[in-house]
Design an enzyme around this catalytic site. Sequence first.
Site, PDB file in Angstrom:
ATOM      1  N   HIS A   1     -11.236 -16.385  -5.438  1.00  0.00           N
ATOM      2  CA  HIS A   1     -10.068 -15.894  -5.847  1.00  0.00           C
ATOM      3  C   HIS A   1      -8.924 -15.602  -5.207  1.00  0.00           C
ATOM      4  O   HIS A   1      -7.675 -15.686  -5.751  1.00  0.00           O
ATOM      5  CB  HIS A   1     -10.569 -14.834  -6.674  1.00  0.00           C
ATOM      6  CG  HIS A   1     -11.733 -14.714  -7.472  1.00  0.00           C
ATOM      7  ND1 HIS A   1     -12.109 -13.557  -8.327  1.00  0.00           N
ATOM      8  CD2 HIS A   1     -12.180 -15.958  -8.021  1.00  0.00           C
ATOM      9  CE1 HIS A   1     -12.838 -14.325  -9.240  1.00  0.00           C
ATOM     10  NE2 HIS A   1     -12.939 -15.421  -9.133  1.00  0.00           N
TER      11      HIS A   1
ATOM     12  N   ASP B   1     -11.959  -8.566  19.812  1.00  0.00           N
ATOM     13  CA  ASP B   1     -11.440  -7.383  21.042  1.00  0.00           C
ATOM     14  C   ASP B   1     -12.747  -7.300  21.872  1.00  0.00           C
ATOM     15  O   ASP B   1     -13.627  -7.764  21.686  1.00  0.00           O
ATOM     16  CB  ASP B   1     -10.862  -6.214  20.502  1.00  0.00           C
ATOM     17  CG  ASP B   1     -11.741  -4.967  19.896  1.00  0.00           C
ATOM     18  OD1 ASP B   1     -13.014  -5.598  19.634  1.00  0.00           O
ATOM     19  OD2 ASP B   1     -11.283  -4.213  19.524  1.00  0.00           O
TER      20      ASP B   1
ATOM     21  N   THR C   1     -14.047  -2.384  13.693  1.00  0.00           N
ATOM     22  CA  THR C   1     -14.092  -2.203  12.210  1.00  0.00           C
ATOM     23  C   THR C   1     -13.691  -3.509  11.416  1.00  0.00           C
ATOM     24  O   THR C   1     -13.911  -3.755  10.298  1.00  0.00           O
ATOM     25  CB  THR C   1     -13.182  -0.987  11.683  1.00  0.00           C
ATOM     26  OG1 THR C   1     -12.069  -1.491  12.123  1.00  0.00           O
ATOM     27  CG2 THR C   1     -13.847   0.338  12.437  1.00  0.00           C
TER      28      THR C   1
ATOM     29  N   CYS D   1     -13.470  -7.057  15.292  1.00  0.00           N
ATOM     30  CA  CYS D   1     -13.255  -5.809  16.428  1.00  0.00           C
ATOM     31  C   CYS D   1     -14.196  -4.812  15.981  1.00  0.00           C
ATOM     32  O   CYS D   1     -15.039  -5.127  15.205  1.00  0.00           O
ATOM     33  CB  CYS D   1     -11.714  -5.445  16.225  1.00  0.00           C
ATOM     34  SG  CYS D   1     -11.078  -4.710  14.542  1.00  0.00           S
TER      35      CYS D   1
ATOM     36  N   HIS E   1      -5.855 -17.807 -10.620  1.00  0.00           N
ATOM     37  CA  HIS E   1      -6.008 -17.255  -9.269  1.00  0.00           C
ATOM     38  C   HIS E   1      -4.950 -17.723  -8.378  1.00  0.00           C
ATOM     39  O   HIS E   1      -4.249 -16.923  -7.422  1.00  0.00           O
ATOM     40  CB  HIS E   1      -7.203 -17.376  -8.488  1.00  0.00           C
ATOM     41  CG  HIS E   1      -8.634 -16.914  -9.447  1.00  0.00           C
ATOM     42  ND1 HIS E   1      -8.477 -15.704  -9.494  1.00  0.00           N
ATOM     43  CD2 HIS E   1      -9.408 -17.737 -10.094  1.00  0.00           C
ATOM     44  CE1 HIS E   1      -9.720 -15.535 -10.294  1.00  0.00           C
ATOM     45  NE2 HIS E   1     -10.338 -16.656 -10.491  1.00  0.00           N
TER      46      HIS E   1
HETATM   47  C1  RB5 Z   1     -11.584  -0.228  19.738  1.00  0.00           C
HETATM   48  O1  RB5 Z   1     -11.696   1.037  20.064  1.00  0.00           O
HETATM   49  C2  RB5 Z   1     -11.170  -0.133  17.965  1.00  0.00           C
HETATM   50  O2  RB5 Z   1     -10.140   0.596  17.686  1.00  0.00           O
HETATM   51  C3  RB5 Z   1     -11.129  -1.399  17.680  1.00  0.00           C
HETATM   52  O3  RB5 Z   1     -12.275  -2.281  17.721  1.00  0.00           O
HETATM   53  C4  RB5 Z   1     -10.933  -1.745  16.032  1.00  0.00           C
HETATM   54  O4  RB5 Z   1     -11.929  -0.947  15.344  1.00  0.00           O
HETATM   55  C5  RB5 Z   1      -9.675  -1.364  15.325  1.00  0.00           C
HETATM   56  O5  RB5 Z   1      -9.437  -1.434  14.317  1.00  0.00           O
END
Ligand code: RB5
Length: 153
Positions: free
Chosen positions: A98, A8, A67, A65, A133
Amino acid sequence: MKLAIGNDHVAVDMKNEIRDFLESRGVEVIDVGTHDRGRFNYPVSGYRVARLVADGEVDGGVLICGTGVGISLAANKVKGIRACVCSDPYTAKLSKQHNNTNIIAFGARVIGPELAKMIVEEWMNAKFEGGRHQTRVDMITEIEETQHLNAQE
Ligand code: RB5
């Protein structure tokens, strides 16, 4: 090896670095974007990469992205996808050995590029071990396909 990569808007720089790293390792990379920093909804690139993996167009996928959570959740809605968020190389390696993950994800706001490269390298060099597995991965597939699980333990 051929991998798809997607991201993203918060992960454009990290994606570029990881794509260049993969190509330097001889991996053919399909970059589904996004390529600019304007707001971009992560399910779009999560789906694009998941589609390519599920259709057998590539050997696996990398998703980034903020996180790694949202983009991997989106990818996991496509049948046959096993995507996991990793912040360490050990989990990345074991997720292939696994769990036979076919997509690895991480957060550009969580880890730095050098750790991300180690994660990707461990993951793409690892091999699924099968055996016991396989039984467990088959159970995950059963849940996916039937919304039930017959086995009790
Ligand atoms: C974008 O602000 C953020 O929400 C996205 O990059 C991500 O972390 C979502 O899971």
